[in-house]
Design a protein around this motif. Structure first.
Motif, mmCIF file in Angstrom:
data_model
loop_
_atom_site.group_PDB
_atom_site.id
_atom_site.type_symbol
_atom_site.label_atom_id
_atom_site.label_comp_id
_atom_site.label_asym_id
_atom_site.label_seq_id
_atom_site.Cartn_x
_atom_site.Cartn_y
_atom_site.Cartn_z
ATOM 1 N N THR A 131 39.339 32.799 37.977
ATOM 2 C CA THR A 131 38.335 33.252 38.935
ATOM 3 C C THR A 131 37.050 32.465 38.706
ATOM 4 O O THR A 131 36.589 32.324 37.574
ATOM 5 N N VAL A 132 36.471 31.946 39.788
ATOM 6 C CA VAL A 132 35.216 31.195 39.710
ATOM 7 C C VAL A 132 34.057 32.168 39.908
ATOM 8 O O VAL A 132 34.092 33.005 40.811
ATOM 9 N N LEU A 133 33.033 32.069 39.078
ATOM 10 C CA LEU A 133 31.889 32.972 39.123
ATOM 11 C C LEU A 133 30.623 32.208 39.493
ATOM 12 O O LEU A 133 30.422 31.071 39.050
ATOM 13 N N ILE A 143 26.674 38.739 40.029
ATOM 14 C CA ILE A 143 27.632 37.634 40.087
ATOM 15 C C ILE A 143 28.589 37.798 41.249
ATOM 16 O O ILE A 143 29.124 38.889 41.474
ATOM 17 N N SER A 144 28.804 36.717 41.981
ATOM 18 C CA SER A 144 29.863 36.672 42.990
ATOM 19 C C SER A 144 31.112 36.094 42.347
ATOM 20 O O SER A 144 31.043 35.079 41.650
ATOM 21 N N SER A 145 32.248 36.747 42.601
ATOM 22 C CA SER A 145 33.524 36.312 42.043
ATOM 23 C C SER A 145 34.387 35.720 43.142
ATOM 24 O O SER A 145 34.523 36.306 44.222
ATOM 25 N N LEU A 146 34.981 34.556 42.888
ATOM 26 C CA LEU A 146 35.831 33.872 43.856
ATOM 27 C C LEU A 146 37.276 33.946 43.364
ATOM 28 O O LEU A 146 37.672 33.224 42.447
ATOM 29 N N VAL A 147 38.041 34.853 43.967
ATOM 30 C CA VAL A 147 39.448 35.018 43.607
ATOM 31 C C VAL A 147 40.281 34.252 44.633
ATOM 32 O O VAL A 147 40.213 34.522 45.838
ATOM 33 N N LYS A 148 41.072 33.311 44.176
ATOM 34 C CA LYS A 148 41.777 32.385 45.074
ATOM 35 C C LYS A 148 42.805 33.110 45.941
ATOM 36 O O LYS A 148 43.610 33.897 45.455
ATOM 37 N N ILE A 149 42.773 32.842 47.270
ATOM 38 C CA ILE A 149 43.757 33.390 48.201
ATOM 39 C C ILE A 149 44.463 32.277 48.972
ATOM 40 O O ILE A 149 45.287 32.548 49.841
#
Length: 362
Positions: A99-101, A127-133
Protein backbone atom coordinates in the motif's frame (compact mmCIF):
# COMPACT_ATOMS: atom_id res chain seq x y z
CA UNK A 1 16.93 14.63 -17.92
CA UNK A 2 13.41 15.23 -16.67
CA UNK A 3 11.34 12.55 -14.95
CA UNK A 4 9.21 11.61 -17.93
CA UNK A 5 12.03 11.62 -20.46
CA UNK A 6 14.82 10.19 -18.35
CA UNK A 7 12.77 7.44 -16.72
CA UNK A 8 11.75 6.19 -20.15
CA UNK A 9 15.46 5.86 -21.01
CA UNK A 10 14.95 7.59 -24.37
CA UNK A 11 17.03 10.23 -26.09
CA UNK A 12 14.67 13.17 -26.61
CA UNK A 13 16.94 15.27 -28.79
CA UNK A 14 17.47 12.49 -31.33
CA UNK A 15 14.08 10.79 -31.37
CA UNK A 16 11.56 13.54 -30.67
CA UNK A 17 8.95 11.67 -32.72
CA UNK A 18 8.70 9.16 -29.86
CA UNK A 19 7.20 11.81 -27.57
CA UNK A 20 3.89 13.61 -27.20
CA UNK A 21 2.40 16.48 -25.23
CA UNK A 22 0.29 15.67 -22.18
CA UNK A 23 -1.15 17.40 -19.09
CA UNK A 24 2.15 16.44 -17.42
CA UNK A 25 4.31 17.82 -20.21
CA UNK A 26 6.29 15.92 -22.84
CA UNK A 27 6.12 12.14 -22.31
CA UNK A 28 6.78 9.01 -24.45
CA UNK A 29 3.99 8.32 -26.96
CA UNK A 30 3.22 4.89 -25.56
CA UNK A 31 2.68 6.20 -22.01
CA UNK A 32 -0.76 7.07 -20.68
CA UNK A 33 -1.72 9.72 -18.14
CA UNK A 34 -4.25 8.55 -15.54
CA UNK A 35 -5.66 9.59 -12.18
CA UNK A 36 -4.77 7.71 -9.02
CA UNK A 37 -8.47 7.04 -8.48
CA UNK A 38 -8.52 4.76 -11.54
CA UNK A 39 -5.72 2.59 -10.20
CA UNK A 40 -6.22 2.60 -6.44
CA UNK A 41 -8.84 2.55 -3.76
CA UNK A 42 -8.14 5.75 -1.84
CA UNK A 43 -8.89 5.80 1.89
CA UNK A 44 -7.78 7.57 5.05
CA UNK A 45 -6.99 6.27 8.49
CA UNK A 46 -8.08 7.25 11.99
CA UNK A 47 -6.78 7.88 15.51
CA UNK A 48 -8.21 5.75 18.35
CA UNK A 49 -9.16 7.83 21.40
CA UNK A 50 -6.22 7.10 23.65
CA UNK A 51 -7.45 9.44 26.42
CA UNK A 52 -10.57 7.35 26.98
CA UNK A 53 -9.34 3.91 26.03
CA UNK A 54 -5.80 3.01 27.06
CA UNK A 55 -6.57 -0.48 25.81
CA UNK A 56 -6.30 0.89 22.27
CA UNK A 57 -2.54 1.46 22.63
CA UNK A 58 -1.19 -0.30 25.73
CA UNK A 59 0.70 -3.40 24.63
CA UNK A 60 -0.29 -2.92 20.99
CA UNK A 61 1.47 -4.87 18.26
CA UNK A 62 -0.25 -3.53 15.11
CA UNK A 63 1.80 -0.82 13.32
CA UNK A 64 -0.03 2.55 13.29
CA UNK A 65 1.63 4.87 10.77
CA UNK A 66 1.79 8.64 11.23
CA UNK A 67 3.22 11.24 8.86
CA UNK A 68 6.54 11.23 10.73
CA UNK A 69 6.89 7.52 9.91
CA UNK A 70 6.81 8.18 6.17
CA UNK A 71 10.35 7.72 4.89
CA UNK A 72 10.01 7.96 1.07
CA UNK A 73 10.64 4.22 0.87
CA UNK A 74 9.69 0.88 2.40
CA UNK A 75 8.10 1.22 5.84
CA UNK A 76 9.17 -1.64 8.08
CA UNK A 77 7.77 -0.45 11.41
CA UNK A 78 6.05 2.45 13.18
CA UNK A 79 6.76 4.67 16.16
CA UNK A 80 3.44 3.69 17.79
CA UNK A 81 1.29 0.58 17.69
CA UNK A 82 -2.36 -0.16 18.43
CA UNK A 83 -4.11 -3.22 19.80
CA UNK A 84 -6.56 -5.71 18.31
CA UNK A 85 -9.24 -4.01 20.43
CA UNK A 86 -8.61 -0.71 18.63
CA UNK A 87 -8.74 -2.45 15.25
CA UNK A 88 -12.13 -3.95 16.09
CA UNK A 89 -13.77 -0.96 17.79
CA UNK A 90 -12.37 2.00 15.83
CA UNK A 91 -12.46 3.06 12.19
CA UNK A 92 -8.83 2.19 11.54
CA UNK A 93 -8.35 -0.36 8.77
CA UNK A 94 -5.62 -2.91 8.21
CA UNK A 95 -3.84 -2.17 4.96
CA UNK A 96 -2.04 -4.81 2.87
CA UNK A 97 1.65 -4.84 1.95
CA UNK A 98 2.61 -2.58 -0.99
CA UNK A 99 0.00 0.00 0.00
CA UNK A 100 1.34 3.44 -0.97
CA UNK A 101 0.93 6.16 1.67
CA UNK A 102 0.79 9.96 1.19
CA UNK A 103 0.84 12.64 3.91
CA UNK A 104 -2.09 15.04 3.47
CA UNK A 105 -1.18 17.38 6.31
CA UNK A 106 0.95 17.59 9.44
CA UNK A 107 3.08 20.62 8.61
CA UNK A 108 4.46 22.11 5.42
CA UNK A 109 7.48 19.81 5.35
CA UNK A 110 5.30 16.72 5.69
CA UNK A 111 2.78 17.40 2.92
CA UNK A 112 3.27 14.98 0.05
CA UNK A 113 5.72 12.71 1.90
CA UNK A 114 5.34 9.10 0.86
CA UNK A 115 6.00 5.58 2.01
CA UNK A 116 5.13 2.05 0.95
CA UNK A 117 4.15 -0.70 3.38
CA UNK A 118 6.40 -3.73 3.60
CA UNK A 119 3.98 -5.39 6.03
CA UNK A 120 0.29 -4.96 6.96
CA UNK A 121 -0.36 -1.79 8.99
CA UNK A 122 -2.88 0.93 9.88
CA UNK A 123 -2.57 4.73 9.58
CA UNK A 124 -3.88 7.88 11.18
CA UNK A 125 -6.24 10.34 9.47
CA UNK A 126 -3.44 12.55 8.13
CA UNK A 127 -2.48 9.88 5.59
CA UNK A 128 -4.11 8.81 2.34
CA UNK A 129 -3.68 5.11 1.58
CA UNK A 130 -3.51 3.81 -2.00
CA UNK A 131 -4.63 0.18 -2.16
CA UNK A 132 -4.09 -1.22 -5.66
CA UNK A 133 -7.23 -2.24 -7.62
CA UNK A 134 -5.68 -2.36 -11.10
CA UNK A 135 -3.33 -4.88 -12.68
CA UNK A 136 -1.88 -2.13 -14.90
CA UNK A 137 0.28 -0.57 -12.21
CA UNK A 138 3.17 -1.40 -9.89
CA UNK A 139 3.10 0.28 -6.47
CA UNK A 140 6.91 0.57 -6.50
CA UNK A 141 6.67 2.71 -9.64
CA UNK A 142 3.79 4.84 -8.36
CA UNK A 143 5.63 5.92 -5.21
CA UNK A 144 8.41 7.22 -7.45
CA UNK A 145 5.93 9.14 -9.59
CA UNK A 146 4.42 10.66 -6.44
CA UNK A 147 7.83 11.70 -5.14
CA UNK A 148 8.56 13.39 -8.46
CA UNK A 149 5.18 15.14 -8.26
CA UNK A 150 5.58 16.37 -4.70
CA UNK A 151 5.97 19.95 -5.87
CA UNK A 152 2.44 19.68 -7.29
CA UNK A 153 1.12 18.51 -3.91
CA UNK A 154 2.64 21.60 -2.33
CA UNK A 155 1.10 23.78 -5.03
CA UNK A 156 -2.35 22.37 -4.19
CA UNK A 157 -1.78 22.95 -0.50
CA UNK A 158 -0.51 26.51 -0.90
CA UNK A 159 -3.01 27.84 -3.42
CA UNK A 160 -6.36 26.33 -2.55
CA UNK A 161 -6.69 26.50 1.24
CA UNK A 162 -5.99 28.70 4.25
CA UNK A 163 -4.22 25.89 6.08
CA UNK A 164 -1.70 23.90 4.00
CA UNK A 165 -3.12 20.46 3.31
CA UNK A 166 -4.30 18.20 0.54
CA UNK A 167 -7.58 16.31 0.52
CA UNK A 168 -8.74 12.86 -0.47
CA UNK A 169 -10.25 14.37 -3.64
CA UNK A 170 -6.85 15.85 -4.53
CA UNK A 171 -5.37 12.37 -4.25
CA UNK A 172 -8.15 10.69 -6.24
CA UNK A 173 -7.74 13.17 -9.11
CA UNK A 174 -3.94 13.38 -9.05
CA UNK A 175 -2.41 12.62 -12.47
CA UNK A 176 0.54 10.29 -12.96
CA UNK A 177 2.26 8.91 -16.08
CA UNK A 178 1.62 5.23 -16.79
CA UNK A 179 4.21 3.29 -18.86
CA UNK A 180 3.87 -0.41 -19.59
CA UNK A 181 4.35 -2.79 -16.65
CA UNK A 182 7.83 -3.93 -17.81
CA UNK A 183 8.97 -0.32 -18.10
CA UNK A 184 7.49 0.53 -14.69
CA UNK A 185 9.44 -2.33 -13.14
CA UNK A 186 12.64 -1.33 -14.90
CA UNK A 187 12.31 2.28 -13.74
CA UNK A 188 11.64 1.19 -10.15
CA UNK A 189 14.63 -1.18 -10.19
CA UNK A 190 16.99 1.55 -11.39
CA UNK A 191 15.87 3.96 -8.69
CA UNK A 192 16.01 1.21 -6.04
CA UNK A 193 19.65 0.67 -6.97
CA UNK A 194 20.35 4.37 -6.52
CA UNK A 195 18.59 4.33 -3.14
CA UNK A 196 20.67 1.36 -2.02
CA UNK A 197 23.84 3.27 -2.90
CA UNK A 198 22.58 6.31 -0.98
CA UNK A 199 21.72 4.15 2.04
CA UNK A 200 25.18 2.57 1.96
CA UNK A 201 26.82 5.99 1.78
CA UNK A 202 24.61 7.29 4.60
CA UNK A 203 25.64 4.31 6.75
CA UNK A 204 29.30 5.09 6.13
CA UNK A 205 28.73 8.75 6.99
CA UNK A 206 27.02 7.73 10.26
CA UNK A 207 29.96 5.51 11.18
CA UNK A 208 32.44 8.28 10.37
CA UNK A 209 30.49 10.72 12.54
CA UNK A 210 30.61 8.22 15.41
CA UNK A 211 34.35 7.84 14.89
CA UNK A 212 34.77 11.60 14.87
CA UNK A 213 32.79 11.92 18.11
CA UNK A 214 35.11 9.41 19.76
CA UNK A 215 38.18 11.24 18.49
CA UNK A 216 36.84 14.55 19.77
CA UNK A 217 36.33 13.03 23.21
CA UNK A 218 39.88 11.64 23.30
CA UNK A 219 41.68 14.61 21.76
CA UNK A 220 39.89 17.22 23.87
CA UNK A 221 40.39 15.39 27.17
CA UNK A 222 43.71 13.58 26.74
CA UNK A 223 45.56 15.58 24.12
CA UNK A 224 48.71 14.50 22.25
CA UNK A 225 52.18 13.96 23.64
CA UNK A 226 55.43 15.10 21.99
CA UNK A 227 55.33 12.03 19.72
CA UNK A 228 51.86 12.90 18.45
CA UNK A 229 50.21 10.05 20.39
CA UNK A 230 47.25 10.23 22.76
CA UNK A 231 48.28 10.66 26.38
CA UNK A 232 47.31 7.73 28.58
CA UNK A 233 45.94 8.69 32.04
CA UNK A 234 46.20 5.08 33.17
CA UNK A 235 49.84 4.61 32.24
CA UNK A 236 50.93 8.17 33.09
CA UNK A 237 48.59 9.66 35.74
CA UNK A 238 51.30 12.21 36.59
CA UNK A 239 50.59 13.93 33.25
CA UNK A 240 46.99 14.79 34.26
CA UNK A 241 45.13 16.93 36.77
CA UNK A 242 41.55 17.37 37.97
CA UNK A 243 39.53 20.34 36.69
CA UNK A 244 35.94 21.55 36.51
CA UNK A 245 35.80 19.72 33.17
CA UNK A 246 37.18 16.50 34.61
CA UNK A 247 40.63 15.01 34.13
CA UNK A 248 42.77 17.02 31.68
CA UNK A 249 46.52 17.26 30.82
CA UNK A 250 48.52 19.24 33.42
CA UNK A 251 49.66 21.84 30.92
CA UNK A 252 46.11 22.71 29.87
CA UNK A 253 44.08 25.60 31.26
CA UNK A 254 40.33 26.01 31.65
CA UNK A 255 38.90 29.43 30.79
CA UNK A 256 35.41 30.83 30.12
CA UNK A 257 34.63 31.41 26.46
CA UNK A 258 34.24 35.14 27.13
CA UNK A 259 38.00 35.42 27.84
CA UNK A 260 38.85 33.90 24.49
CA UNK A 261 36.19 35.43 22.27
CA UNK A 262 33.74 38.31 21.97
CA UNK A 263 30.36 36.64 22.40
CA UNK A 264 27.20 38.36 21.15
CA UNK A 265 23.69 37.23 20.48
CA UNK A 266 22.15 37.71 17.09
CA UNK A 267 19.00 39.77 16.76
CA UNK A 268 15.93 40.43 14.70
CA UNK A 269 13.87 42.94 16.62
CA UNK A 270 10.96 43.45 14.24
CA UNK A 271 7.66 41.67 14.82
CA UNK A 272 6.16 39.79 13.12
CA UNK A 273 9.34 37.94 12.23
CA UNK A 274 8.01 36.86 8.83
CA UNK A 275 7.23 40.40 7.59
CA UNK A 276 8.14 40.13 3.85
CA UNK A 277 9.25 43.78 3.75
CA UNK A 278 12.52 42.79 5.45
CA UNK A 279 13.55 39.85 3.29
CA UNK A 280 14.77 38.85 -0.19
CA UNK A 281 17.76 41.13 -0.38
CA UNK A 282 21.46 40.45 -0.81
CA UNK A 283 22.48 39.91 2.84
CA UNK A 284 22.78 36.29 4.10
CA UNK A 285 20.52 35.66 7.14
CA UNK A 286 21.10 32.22 8.65
CA UNK A 287 18.74 30.13 10.75
CA UNK A 288 19.46 27.38 13.27
CA UNK A 289 18.72 24.79 10.58
CA UNK A 290 21.49 26.17 8.37
CA UNK A 291 24.00 25.61 11.17
CA UNK A 292 22.72 22.11 11.87
CA UNK A 293 23.17 21.13 8.22
CA UNK A 294 26.81 22.28 8.32
CA UNK A 295 27.52 21.28 11.93
CA UNK A 296 31.24 21.36 12.65
CA UNK A 297 32.09 22.74 9.22
CA UNK A 298 32.46 25.98 7.27
CA UNK A 299 29.08 27.65 6.67
CA UNK A 300 28.63 29.39 3.32
CA UNK A 301 25.01 28.49 2.49
CA UNK A 302 21.87 30.09 3.89
CA UNK A 303 18.11 29.72 3.62
CA UNK A 304 17.10 33.40 3.81
CA UNK A 305 18.37 36.84 2.93
CA UNK A 306 17.67 40.31 4.33
CA UNK A 307 17.28 43.53 2.38
CA UNK A 308 18.46 47.02 3.37
CA UNK A 309 15.52 47.41 5.75
CA UNK A 310 16.11 43.97 7.24
CA UNK A 311 19.73 44.59 8.21
CA UNK A 312 18.68 47.59 10.33
CA UNK A 313 16.91 45.26 12.77
CA UNK A 314 19.48 42.45 12.75
CA UNK A 315 23.20 41.98 13.52
CA UNK A 316 26.03 41.01 11.18
CA UNK A 317 28.93 38.77 12.19
CA UNK A 318 32.28 38.57 10.33
CA UNK A 319 33.92 35.68 8.56
CA UNK A 320 35.38 33.05 10.96
CA UNK A 321 32.73 33.74 13.61
CA UNK A 322 31.71 30.58 15.47
CA UNK A 323 27.92 30.37 15.14
CA UNK A 324 26.22 28.61 18.07
CA UNK A 325 22.54 27.72 18.16
CA UNK A 326 20.67 28.46 21.42
CA UNK A 327 17.19 27.41 20.31
CA UNK A 328 15.69 24.48 18.39
CA UNK A 329 18.83 22.38 17.78
CA UNK A 330 20.70 23.66 20.85
CA UNK A 331 24.52 23.94 20.83
CA UNK A 332 25.09 23.06 17.18
CA UNK A 333 28.07 24.99 15.82
CA UNK A 334 29.62 26.02 12.52
CA UNK A 335 32.22 28.57 11.36
CA UNK A 336 31.19 31.38 9.02
CA UNK A 337 32.86 31.19 5.63
CA UNK A 338 31.35 34.58 4.73
CA UNK A 339 29.87 37.46 6.77
CA UNK A 340 26.27 36.72 7.81
CA UNK A 341 23.42 38.15 9.85
CA UNK A 342 22.04 36.18 12.83
CA UNK A 343 18.59 36.04 14.45
CA UNK A 344 18.36 35.94 18.26
CA UNK A 345 18.31 32.13 18.21
CA UNK A 346 22.02 32.14 17.26
CA UNK A 347 25.04 33.40 19.23
CA UNK A 348 28.28 34.46 17.56
CA UNK A 349 31.72 34.00 19.12
CA UNK A 350 34.49 36.06 17.48
CA UNK A 351 37.81 34.71 18.72
CA UNK A 352 40.23 37.32 20.10
CA UNK A 353 43.94 37.59 19.34
CA UNK A 354 46.25 35.84 20.09
CA UNK A 355 43.88 32.85 20.13
CA UNK A 356 42.86 33.52 16.55
CA UNK A 357 44.78 31.47 13.98
CA UNK A 358 47.30 33.33 11.82
CA UNK A 359 45.95 31.65 8.67
CA UNK A 360 42.61 33.52 9.00
CA UNK A 361 40.68 30.48 10.16
CA UNK A 362 39.53 29.44 13.60
Amino acid sequence: MSFYKGWGMREVLIKTEEFKDSPLGNIPKDWDVVTLGLLFQIQTGATPLRTKHQSYFAGGTIPWIKTMDLNEGWILDSDEKITEVALKECSVQMLPPKTVLIAMYGGWEQIGRTGILKYPATTNQAISSLVKISSLVESEFVIRALQHGRIRWKAFAASTRKDPNITKDDVVNFLIPLPSLPEQRHIAEILDTVDEAIAHTSSLITKLKQTKAGLLQDLLTRGLDEDGKLRDPQAHPEQFKDSVLGLIPKAWKVKPLSELADVDRGKFTHRPRNDPRFYDGSYPFIQTGDITKTIGGILTTYSQTLNERGITVSREFPINTIAITIAANIADTAILGIPMFFPDSVVGAVVKAPNRSTNNTI
